[in-house]
Design an enzyme around this catalytic site. Structure first.
Site, mmCIF file in Angstrom:
data_model
loop_
_atom_site.group_PDB
_atom_site.id
_atom_site.type_symbol
_atom_site.label_atom_id
_atom_site.label_comp_id
_atom_site.label_asym_id
_atom_site.label_seq_id
_atom_site.Cartn_x
_atom_site.Cartn_y
_atom_site.Cartn_z
ATOM 1 N N SER A 13 47.735 54.093 41.719
ATOM 2 C CA SER A 13 48.376 52.856 42.154
ATOM 3 C C SER A 13 49.608 52.583 41.298
ATOM 4 C CB SER A 13 47.409 51.675 42.065
ATOM 5 O OG SER A 13 47.067 51.417 40.714
ATOM 6 N N ARG A 33 54.142 38.223 36.247
ATOM 7 C CA ARG A 33 53.148 37.391 36.931
ATOM 8 C C ARG A 33 53.408 35.890 36.837
ATOM 9 N NH1 ARG A 33 53.094 41.606 39.541
ATOM 10 N NH2 ARG A 33 51.345 43.047 39.370
ATOM 11 N N ASP A 89 45.519 41.006 36.235
ATOM 12 C CA ASP A 89 46.436 40.212 37.034
ATOM 13 C C ASP A 89 45.786 38.982 37.646
ATOM 14 O OD1 ASP A 89 48.751 41.587 36.534
ATOM 15 O OD2 ASP A 89 48.644 42.843 38.316
ATOM 16 N N ASP A 134 47.072 46.295 51.489
ATOM 17 C CA ASP A 134 46.133 45.332 50.910
ATOM 18 C C ASP A 134 46.507 43.896 51.259
ATOM 19 O OD1 ASP A 134 45.048 47.586 49.853
ATOM 20 O OD2 ASP A 134 45.135 46.957 47.763
#
Length: 409
Positions: A182, A99, A128, A17
C-alpha cells in the site's frame, strides 16, 4: 453505531476503499454523503475522483476538491522542520503531518454544509485513525465520527470487490488483483507498507521505490545547491525566491535525481505494534540538512541543545496525532521563538544518496573566527582562564573520586 446521522463529510480519494465506504455510508446510514478530496501533492489526477463521486450519486455541490499544497507546506511542514523533527531518530513524519490538515478541512466543510458527522478510510490497526479522530474532536468536540473499518464486515479484498460489484462501483482492471503493497503519498514523501514489505529481514524490491533513483544509479558528479532561509523557513533555491510548495517541489526533483531520502524503517506505532515501512523523502532530507546547517551558526549553544532535547517529544506528538494539542502548541511557540535569527544561506552538496552541508553564512552568525583561530586573534581570549574553569567543573568530580578511594577493596 450512530444511526441518526443525516449528513457526513468523507475524506475521499476516489480509490476502491473510499468508493466502497461512500456507498456503504449511503446504504448503512441512509445519510447524505459529502466528499472531500485534498490535493496534497500526491501526484495523482484528481478529476477522476469527482467523476466517480458523481457516478455514485453525490450531488455536484457536495463534492469538494481543494489544492492545499501551499497551506500544507507553509502551515504544517515548515513549522515541523523548524524543530528538525524526526520520529525515533529517523522518520520525517510525512504521513503524520498531513492528517491534521485533512481533518481540519473536513471539519470546515462540515460546518459549511451543516453535516453532523465525518468519516475516514483508515483501518483499525494503524495510526491514521487516531490522527484523524484526535483532529476531529479537537476542532469539533461534539462531532460524530464514522470509522467503517471498525464497523463493517468487509474484512477482505474479496469482500470489498464483491460489495463494489453488487453496487456497480467501477473497478479499474489494475485494482482487481491484490496490490503488492500500500502507498500513501503527498508533497513531502511517499510511504509504502504491507504485503511484500512485511518481513523486515527481506530487502525491499526495487519496484517499491517511486520517488528516488537508487544511489548507485545517481550521477557520478555532485550537485551543489544553495538554500536561503528567513527566520527558520526555506525561502529560496540558488537565489530564486519560491513559494513553500514550489520550493519543496524543486528540492524533491534535486533529491530524486541524486538518490536522496530513502529510509527502510521498523517503527513503533502508537496503537502498540511494530510496522515496517519504506519512506522516500527526497526534498525533506535536503531541507533538514540545510536547516541544521544554518542553525549551527545562528543558534546559541543552550538554545540549540534545548531544542534537540525537546524535539523527540515534539515529533512523538505529531506522530501520535496531537497536532492540535496544547502541549504541541506550547512547544511550537518555543521552537518558533528560537528561529528569530535563523536567517542566511546554506550550500549543500548532493551526491549518491547524501546531502552534505559544505557552507553556511548569516548576517546573524554567532561564529567568531577570531575566537576559534589557531593564530593570534583580535578578540581577547586568555588561555590561562581555562585553568579556573576546569578546576570549578572538576570540583565535584574530585570530591566524588576522593570518596571512592575510601571504599575498601
Amino acid at each position: 453505531m450512530a444511526r441518526d446521522v443525516k449528513k457526513v463529510v468523507l475524506a475521499y480519494s476516489g480509490g476502491l476503499d473510499t468508493s466502497v465506504i461512500l456507498k456503504w455510508l449511503q446504504t448503512t446510514y441512509g445519510c447524505e454523503v459529502v466528499t472531500f478530496t485534498a490535493d496534497l501533492g500526491q501526484g495523482e489526477e484528481l478529476t477522476p475522483a469527482r467523476e466517480k463521486a458523481l457516478l455514485l450519486g453525490i450531488k455536484p455541490e457536495n463534492i469538494f476538491i481543494e489544492d492545499v499544497r501551499e497551506e500544507f507546506v507553509r502551515d504544517y511542514v515548515f513549522p515541523m522542520f523548524r524543530a528538525n523533527a524526526l520520529y525515533e531518530g529517523q522518520y520525517l513524519l510525512g504521513t503524520s503531518i498531513a492528517r491534521p490538515l485533512i481533518a481540519k478541512k473536513q471539519i470546515e466543510i462540515a460546518r459549511r454544509v451543516g453535516a453532523d458527522a465525518v468519516s475516514h478510510g483508515a483501518t483499525g490497526k494503524g495510526n491514521d485513525q487516531v490522527r484523524f479522530e484526535l483532529g476531529y474532536y479537537a476542532l469539533e468536540p461534539e462531532i460524530t465520527v464514522i470509522a467503517p473499518w471498525r464497523e463493517w464486515d468487509l474484512t477482505s479484498r474479496t469482500r470489498l470487490l464483491e460489495f463494489a460489484e453488487a453496487h456497480q462501483i467501477p473497478i479499474a482492471k489494475d485494482k482487481r488483483g491484490e496490490a503488492p503493497f500500500s502507498v500513501d503519498a503527498n508533497l513531502l514523501h511517499s510511504s509504502s507498507e504491507g504485503k511484500v514489505l512485511e518481513d523486515p529481514a527481506e530487502d525491499a524490491p526495487d519496484y517499491v521505490y517511486q520517488r528516488t533513483l537508487s544511489p548507485e544509479a545517481a550521477p557520478d558528479v555532485a550537485t551543489l545547491v544553495e538554500i536561503g532561509f528567513q527566520q527558520g523557513d526555506a525561502v529560496s533555491i540558488d537565489g530564486e525566491l519560491l513559494s513553500p510548495a514550489t520550493l519543496l517541489t524543486r528540492l524533491n526533483e534535486l533529491g530524486r535525481a541524486n538518490g536522496i531520502g530513502r529510509l527502510d524503517l521498523v517503527e513503533n506505532r502508537f496503537v502498540g505494534m511494530k510496522s515496517r515501512g519504506i519512506y522516500e523523502t527526497p526534498g525533506g532530507t535536503i531541507l533538514l540538512a540545510a536547516h541544521r546547517g544554518i542553525e549551527s551558526i545562528t543558534l546559541d549553544r543552550g538554545a540549540a541543545h534545548l531544542k534537540d532535547e525537546l524535539m523527540p517529544r515534539y515529533a512523538e506528538l505529531i506522530y501520535n496525532g496531537f497536532w492540535f494539542a496544547p502541549e504541541r502548541e506550547m512547544l511550537q511557540a518555543a521552537i518558533d521563538h528560537s528561529q528569530r535569527f535563523v536567517t542566511g544561506t546554506v550550500k549543500v552538496k548532493l551526491y549518491k544518496g547524501n546531502a552534505t552541508v559544505v557552507g553556511r553564512e548569516s548576517p546573524y552568525s554567532l561564529y567568531n573566527q577570531d575566537l576559534v583561530t589557531f593564530e593570534e586573534g583580535a578578540v581577547a581570549y586568555d588561555h590561562r582562564d581555562a585553568a579556573g574553569f576546569i578546576k570549578l567543573n572538576a570540583l565535584r568530580l574530585r570530591t566524588y573520586g576522593a570518596r571512592a578511594r575510601k571504599i575498601p577493596d
